[in-house]
Design a protein around this motif. Sequence first.
Motif, PDB file in Angstrom:
ATOM      1  N   TYR A   1      40.612  19.247  21.516  1.00 49.68           N
ATOM      2  CA  TYR A   1      41.179  19.514  22.843  1.00 49.68           C
ATOM      3  C   TYR A   1      41.586  20.984  22.959  1.00 49.68           C
ATOM      4  CZ  TYR A   1      44.585  19.731  26.589  1.00 49.68           C
ATOM      5  OH  TYR A   1      45.292  20.105  27.711  1.00 49.68           O
ATOM      6  N   PHE A   2      42.316  21.483  21.963  1.00 50.02           N
ATOM      7  CA  PHE A   2      42.767  22.872  22.016  1.00 50.02           C
ATOM      8  C   PHE A   2      41.611  23.852  21.889  1.00 50.02           C
ATOM      9  CE2 PHE A   2      47.007  21.064  21.039  1.00 50.02           C
ATOM     10  CZ  PHE A   2      47.683  21.616  22.114  1.00 50.02           C
ATOM     11  N   ASP A   3      40.588  23.531  21.111  1.00 47.55           N
ATOM     12  CA  ASP A   3      39.407  24.407  21.037  1.00 47.55           C
ATOM     13  C   ASP A   3      38.808  24.608  22.430  1.00 47.55           C
ATOM     14  OD1 ASP A   3      39.665  24.679  18.283  1.00 47.55           O
ATOM     15  OD2 ASP A   3      38.023  23.274  17.810  1.00 47.55           O
ATOM     16  N   ASP A   4      38.653  23.526  23.175  1.00 48.95           N
ATOM     17  CA  ASP A   4      38.099  23.617  24.532  1.00 48.95           C
ATOM     18  C   ASP A   4      39.046  24.356  25.468  1.00 48.95           C
ATOM     19  OD1 ASP A   4      35.916  22.190  23.614  1.00 48.95           O
ATOM     20  OD2 ASP A   4      36.514  20.301  24.559  1.00 48.95           O
ATOM     21  N   TYR A   5      40.315  24.027  25.397  1.00 47.52           N
ATOM     22  CA  TYR A   5      41.324  24.645  26.266  1.00 47.52           C
ATOM     23  C   TYR A   5      41.375  26.154  26.020  1.00 47.52           C
ATOM     24  CZ  TYR A   5      45.796  25.054  28.752  1.00 47.52           C
ATOM     25  OH  TYR A   5      46.791  25.382  29.634  1.00 47.52           O
ATOM     26  N   LEU A   6      41.418  26.538  24.741  1.00 46.47           N
ATOM     27  CA  LEU A   6      41.520  27.956  24.404  1.00 46.47           C
ATOM     28  C   LEU A   6      40.236  28.717  24.740  1.00 46.47           C
ATOM     29  CD1 LEU A   6      43.497  27.579  21.070  1.00 46.47           C
ATOM     30  CD2 LEU A   6      44.391  28.440  23.256  1.00 46.47           C
ATOM     31  N   ALA A   7      39.099  28.057  24.662  1.00 50.54           N
ATOM     32  CA  ALA A   7      37.846  28.707  25.074  1.00 50.54           C
ATOM     33  C   ALA A   7      37.888  29.039  26.564  1.00 50.54           C
ATOM     34  CB  ALA A   7      36.648  27.815  24.743  1.00 50.54           C
TER      35      ALA A   7
ATOM     36  N   THR B   1      59.171  35.950  25.366  1.00 50.89           N
ATOM     37  CA  THR B   1      60.148  35.028  25.947  1.00 50.89           C
ATOM     38  C   THR B   1      59.669  34.543  27.313  1.00 50.89           C
ATOM     39  OG1 THR B   1      61.948  36.080  24.739  1.00 50.89           O
ATOM     40  CG2 THR B   1      62.554  34.808  26.697  1.00 50.89           C
ATOM     41  N   THR B   2      59.091  35.439  28.094  1.00 51.90           N
ATOM     42  CA  THR B   2      58.586  35.078  29.417  1.00 51.90           C
ATOM     43  C   THR B   2      57.430  34.087  29.301  1.00 51.90           C
ATOM     44  OG1 THR B   2      59.260  37.243  30.256  1.00 51.90           O
ATOM     45  CG2 THR B   2      57.670  35.998  31.586  1.00 51.90           C
ATOM     46  N   ALA B   3      56.513  34.350  28.369  1.00 52.93           N
ATOM     47  CA  ALA B   3      55.374  33.442  28.171  1.00 52.93           C
ATOM     48  C   ALA B   3      55.850  32.050  27.761  1.00 52.93           C
ATOM     49  CB  ALA B   3      54.424  34.016  27.123  1.00 52.93           C
ATOM     50  N   GLU B   4      56.794  31.989  26.836  1.00 52.01           N
ATOM     51  CA  GLU B   4      57.318  30.692  26.393  1.00 52.01           C
ATOM     52  C   GLU B   4      58.016  29.958  27.536  1.00 52.01           C
ATOM     53  OE1 GLU B   4      59.750  31.956  23.109  1.00 52.01           O
ATOM     54  OE2 GLU B   4      58.086  31.780  21.678  1.00 52.01           O
ATOM     55  N   ALA B   5      58.803  30.696  28.317  1.00 50.76           N
ATOM     56  CA  ALA B   5      59.533  30.068  29.427  1.00 50.76           C
ATOM     57  C   ALA B   5      58.571  29.552  30.493  1.00 50.76           C
ATOM     58  CB  ALA B   5      60.517  31.064  30.036  1.00 50.76           C
ATOM     59  N   LEU B   6      57.558  30.338  30.818  1.00 45.88           N
ATOM     60  CA  LEU B   6      56.602  29.909  31.844  1.00 45.88           C
ATOM     61  C   LEU B   6      55.804  28.695  31.382  1.00 45.88           C
ATOM     62  CD1 LEU B   6      55.321  33.289  33.323  1.00 45.88           C
ATOM     63  CD2 LEU B   6      56.827  31.604  34.416  1.00 45.88           C
ATOM     64  N   TYR B   7      55.358  28.696  30.131  1.00 47.01           N
ATOM     65  CA  TYR B   7      54.582  27.549  29.638  1.00 47.01           C
ATOM     66  C   TYR B   7      55.456  26.295  29.651  1.00 47.01           C
ATOM     67  CZ  TYR B   7      51.393  24.731  26.878  1.00 47.01           C
ATOM     68  OH  TYR B   7      50.554  23.738  26.445  1.00 47.01           O
TER      69      TYR B   7
ATOM     70  N   ALA C   1      49.262  20.016  14.718  1.00 44.86           N
ATOM     71  CA  ALA C   1      48.085  20.468  15.471  1.00 44.86           C
ATOM     72  C   ALA C   1      48.468  20.853  16.895  1.00 44.86           C
ATOM     73  CB  ALA C   1      47.007  19.385  15.485  1.00 44.86           C
ATOM     74  N   THR C   2      49.379  20.100  17.488  1.00 44.90           N
ATOM     75  CA  THR C   2      49.838  20.392  18.846  1.00 44.90           C
ATOM     76  C   THR C   2      50.695  21.651  18.862  1.00 44.90           C
ATOM     77  OG1 THR C   2      49.727  18.052  19.384  1.00 44.90           O
ATOM     78  CG2 THR C   2      51.043  19.435  20.850  1.00 44.90           C
ATOM     79  N   LYS C   3      51.542  21.803  17.873  1.00 46.13           N
ATOM     80  CA  LYS C   3      52.350  23.026  17.772  1.00 46.13           C
ATOM     81  C   LYS C   3      51.450  24.247  17.618  1.00 46.13           C
ATOM     82  CE  LYS C   3      55.774  25.322  14.882  1.00 46.13           C
ATOM     83  NZ  LYS C   3      56.385  25.350  13.556  1.00 46.13           N
ATOM     84  N   THR C   4      50.448  24.152  16.768  1.00 48.04           N
ATOM     85  CA  THR C   4      49.519  25.262  16.565  1.00 48.04           C
ATOM     86  C   THR C   4      48.780  25.586  17.859  1.00 48.04           C
ATOM     87  OG1 THR C   4      49.250  24.672  14.238  1.00 48.04           O
ATOM     88  CG2 THR C   4      47.507  26.024  15.227  1.00 48.04           C
ATOM     89  N   GLY C   5      48.317  24.557  18.554  1.00 45.52           N
ATOM     90  CA  GLY C   5      47.581  24.768  19.802  1.00 45.52           C
ATOM     91  C   GLY C   5      48.442  25.361  20.900  1.00 45.52           C
ATOM     92  N   THR C   6      49.661  24.847  21.055  1.00 46.37           N
ATOM     93  CA  THR C   6      50.519  25.378  22.114  1.00 46.37           C
ATOM     94  C   THR C   6      50.975  26.798  21.787  1.00 46.37           C
ATOM     95  OG1 THR C   6      52.471  24.260  21.186  1.00 46.37           O
ATOM     96  CG2 THR C   6      51.289  23.122  22.960  1.00 46.37           C
ATOM     97  N   THR C   7      51.167  27.095  20.517  1.00 44.87           N
ATOM     98  CA  THR C   7      51.506  28.466  20.121  1.00 44.87           C
ATOM     99  C   THR C   7      50.361  29.413  20.478  1.00 44.87           C
ATOM    100  OG1 THR C   7      52.960  27.698  18.355  1.00 44.87           O
ATOM    101  CG2 THR C   7      52.135  29.958  18.174  1.00 44.87           C
ATOM    102  N   ALA C   8      49.135  28.979  20.272  1.00 39.60           N
ATOM    103  CA  ALA C   8      47.977  29.809  20.621  1.00 39.60           C
ATOM    104  C   ALA C   8      47.894  30.039  22.130  1.00 39.60           C
ATOM    105  CB  ALA C   8      46.691  29.163  20.096  1.00 39.60           C
TER     106      ALA C   8
ATOM    107  N   CYS D   1      46.012  16.897  30.755  1.00 40.48           N
ATOM    108  CA  CYS D   1      46.619  17.694  29.689  1.00 40.48           C
ATOM    109  C   CYS D   1      47.166  16.765  28.608  1.00 40.48           C
ATOM    110  CB  CYS D   1      47.730  18.576  30.261  1.00 40.48           C
ATOM    111  SG  CYS D   1      48.565  19.560  28.994  1.00 40.48           S
ATOM    112  N   LEU D   2      46.582  16.848  27.428  1.00 46.59           N
ATOM    113  CA  LEU D   2      47.044  15.983  26.341  1.00 46.59           C
ATOM    114  C   LEU D   2      48.421  16.383  25.839  1.00 46.59           C
ATOM    115  CD1 LEU D   2      43.886  15.216  24.166  1.00 46.59           C
ATOM    116  CD2 LEU D   2      44.913  13.880  26.004  1.00 46.59           C
ATOM    117  N   VAL D   3      48.820  17.631  26.035  1.00 48.05           N
ATOM    118  CA  VAL D   3      50.173  18.036  25.632  1.00 48.05           C
ATOM    119  C   VAL D   3      51.192  17.310  26.502  1.00 48.05           C
ATOM    120  CG1 VAL D   3      51.780  19.959  25.383  1.00 48.05           C
ATOM    121  CG2 VAL D   3      49.364  20.276  24.810  1.00 48.05           C
TER     122      VAL D   3
END
Length: 195
Positions: free
Chosen positions: A62-68, A157-163, A124-131, A105-107
């Motif tokens: 899922y994250f491979d596709d999302y990040l692509a 901080t802005t990126a984390e808050a927005l996500y 795996a979810t933590k790694t994907g959301t961090t990316a 969204c699987l997250v």
Amino acid sequence: MPATKMETRQSLLDAARRIVAAKGYAAVGINEILAAAGVPKGSFYHYFSSKDAFGEAMMKSYFDDYLATMDGIVADKDKRSAERLMRYWQNFYDTQVVDNCQGGCLVVKLGAEIADLSEVMRVATKTGTTAIVDRVEQMITDGVADGSVSVDDSPRTTAEALYSLWLGASMMAKIHRSPEHLDRAMTVTRQVLHV
């Protein structure tokens, strides 16, 4: 011509993603995934060592596709950073309003469930959301540099808050079956980025 082992494995992951996005992880059995993928019963363990390993592979896929998709947006240097950022958020919005705001969204669907259920899926979810946040941070940093974005806090901080805002808005959109919370997230995002 018969499918290769990797093609069959990917077919199982794709089928699972569709089913799990609708039902959740714990509610889906291996036989349901096998049937949806057209793979014979009893062959699951030829492709995955356990349901946990399968869940981890599903999240990574899922994250491979999302990040692509994200990388395509980030790489569009014909657009200023603010435009790329807003294109990303618009894409997020568009994927979440489908199927009466049930999204894909699987997250959003699995985050809390798998955090308690499976350590490998949580990681795996933590790694994907961090990316994801890394890429949003980079677009914000680029936007500050090209003058198309300004933020009151650090880009990270802005990126984390927005996500986090968008994940919460997606959850509320699912609950209310209305894009109202996503509309608010878009407005707040524009305010935070000053675009």
